[in-house]
Design a protein around this motif. Structure first.
Motif, short mmCIF file in Angstrom:
data_model
loop_
_atom_site.label_atom_id
_atom_site.label_comp_id
_atom_site.label_asym_id
_atom_site.label_seq_id
_atom_site.Cartn_x
_atom_site.Cartn_y
_atom_site.Cartn_z
N PRO A 70 -18.88 50.82 63.01
CA PRO A 70 -18.68 52.14 62.40
C PRO A 70 -17.29 52.25 61.76
CG PRO A 70 -19.63 52.35 64.59
CD PRO A 70 -19.24 50.91 64.43
N ARG A 71 -17.24 53.05 60.71
CA ARG A 71 -15.97 53.15 59.98
C ARG A 71 -14.86 53.72 60.87
NH1 ARG A 71 -14.14 52.89 54.83
NH2 ARG A 71 -12.29 54.14 54.35
N ARG A 72 -15.22 54.62 61.77
CA ARG A 72 -14.20 55.21 62.64
C ARG A 72 -13.55 54.15 63.51
NH1 ARG A 72 -16.03 60.35 65.99
NH2 ARG A 72 -16.21 61.05 63.82
N TRP A 73 -14.37 53.26 64.09
CA TRP A 73 -13.82 52.21 64.93
C TRP A 73 -13.06 51.18 64.10
CZ3 TRP A 73 -13.26 52.76 69.90
CH2 TRP A 73 -14.12 53.61 70.60
N LEU B 232 -7.00 57.14 54.75
CA LEU B 232 -7.90 56.03 55.04
C LEU B 232 -9.25 56.54 55.55
CD1 LEU B 232 -8.00 52.95 55.05
CD2 LEU B 232 -7.17 52.99 57.40
N GLY B 233 -9.24 57.61 56.33
CA GLY B 233 -10.48 58.16 56.83
C GLY B 233 -11.31 58.87 55.77
N LEU C 224 -14.66 45.00 58.32
CA LEU C 224 -15.19 45.26 59.66
C LEU C 224 -16.50 46.05 59.58
CD1 LEU C 224 -11.91 46.17 61.59
CD2 LEU C 224 -13.19 44.03 61.66
N GLN C 225 -16.60 46.93 58.56
CA GLN C 225 -17.86 47.69 58.41
C GLN C 225 -19.02 46.77 58.06
OE1 GLN C 225 -16.19 50.99 55.73
NE2 GLN C 225 -17.73 52.08 56.92
#
Length: 398
Positions: A117-120, A223-224, A111-112
């Protein structure tokens, strides 16, 4: 009164002291005194500072200190072993959470790459995981509750059938079975047993729920912060080997992620195909049984068989024909999955021979149960990669 004149007699001036041939703090050993020009040879015991020339035993080699050090080492090892045993459940949760985070990371990075964005990206992937668990619970809980209520309502009929059985009547007249059962119920023993069973079952359910929530939270945190953890661990490697180690580490993590993603894909395929088959045959609780097959299919070696047996037994309770049809279906599908689906999905994730896969799963299951069986295959793939990329080239250069 005039002071007495102090005169110094030069003839009584002491001779200058010569340097002692013996080191400070030691006493010369008995023997002839060396002359002014002779070379000094220390006597026995002088290196230990023995006051009378007899060598003393060094304190470091004392049997008491050796025994004390060994005893403290054994106590420390025992304390560490007890700490590991006590915190085994926590360690398993942390390892599984990290394993899941590494497995979900390829989806996040995918997705990145689409400029998200990685958060989303983490929110979307993690939301999909939570949605799966919610659907699983909604599909499993109602059938289980309904079957439990049906069984409770059918208990009086079962009791009447038992009382009408002539064999049971003969046994009751001889051994007073029903009388003893009635005494057991009226004395409160049954109530205590049921209450204890309910308390134990509630504790198990609460512990499983708490462990599941903790696992999800840890997976989200790992994961974050996975890129930060990777960079920190690679900084612990010497600079001359950091680039090579980073390349191997990224390849290992990609393999683990590919294994998790491939295993999930195979389980989804098994669940969907099972749901379609059960829905066509009009088997009750088709969705719940398909989810059971999908979850058990995650377990290496025996998971697919466990799911097939459970679904076939449930179908057999509805109809003998349905049970036989389900058994034949799973027998055919497992051959297709083992020889067509699994090799095609896993060929780019884990490069491990089938024999090593079976041995690793057996050892992992013996050490840590189902969790160990799940982790054993990617761990074996990582070890095989290190041997192939590091050990074998180094041995070839010798």
């Amino acid at each position: 009164m005039p002071e007495a004149s102090q005169t110094t007699d030069l003839s009584e001036t002491p001779e200058p002291a010569t340097a002692s041939p013996h080191p400070a703090g030691t006493v010369p050993a008995p023997g002839p005194v060396p002359g002014p020009g002779a070379e000094f040879v220390p006597g026995p015991g002088a290196e230990f500072g023995a006051p009378y020339g007899k060598p003393g035993k060094p304190l470091v080699r004392s049997p008491f200190l050796i025994g004390l050090t060994a005893g403290l080492g054994l106590l420390t090892a025992w304390a560490l072993a007890q700490a590991l045993i006590t915190s085994r459940s926590v360690i398993v949760l942390v390892v599984v959470a990290m394993f899941l985070a590494v497995g979900l990371n390829p989806a996040v990075e995918s997705l990145q790459r689409r400029r998200m964005p990685r958060r989303w990206a983490i929110s979307i992937v993690f939301g999909a995981v939570i949605l799966f668990f919610v659907l699983f619970g909604l599909a499993i809980v109602p059938p289980v509750s309904q079957q439990a209520a049906s069984f409770v309502n059918a208990v009086p009929g079962y009791v009447r059938e038992l009382l009408a059985n002539p064999t049971l009547r003969g046994l009751d007249s001889e051994y007073q079975i029903l009388t003893r059962i009635g005494d057991y119920i009226t004395s409160g023993g049954l109530a205590q047993t049921v209450a204890g069973g309910l308390v134990g079952a509630s504790a198990v359910v609460f512990d499983a729920f708490f462990s599941g929530v903790t696992l999800l939270v840890l997976t989200l945190y790992f994961l974050g912060s996975l890129p930060t953890i990777k960079d920190y661990l690679f900084k612990l490697v010497p600079h001359s080997r950091r680039e090579r180690t980073r390349a191997l580490g990224d390849e290992i993590l990609d393999g683990i992620g590919g294994y998790v993603a491939g295993n999930l894909l195979i389980s989804v395929i098994a669940g969907v195909v099972t749901w379609l088959f059960l829905a066509v045959l009009n088997v009750q609780y088709a969705l719940a049984l398909a989810l059971v097959v999908a979850v058990t299919d995650l377990i290496p070696l025996v998971g697919a068989t466990i799911g097939a047996v459970l679904v076939s037994l449930v179908a057999l309770l509805q109809s003998g024909t349905l049970g036989i049809a389900c058994a034949i279906f799973f027998l055919i599908y497992q051959q297709i999955e083992n020889y067509l689906v699994y090799p095609r999905v896993m060929k780019r994730s884990v490069d491990v021979t089938p024999a090593v896969t079976v041995i690793a799963a057996l050892f992992g299951g013996a050490l840590m149960g189902i969790v160990g069986a799940l982790l054993a295959i990617p761990v074996a793939a990582a070890i095989a990669l290190i041997i192939r990329e590091v050990v074998i080239p180094r041995q070839s250069q010798l």
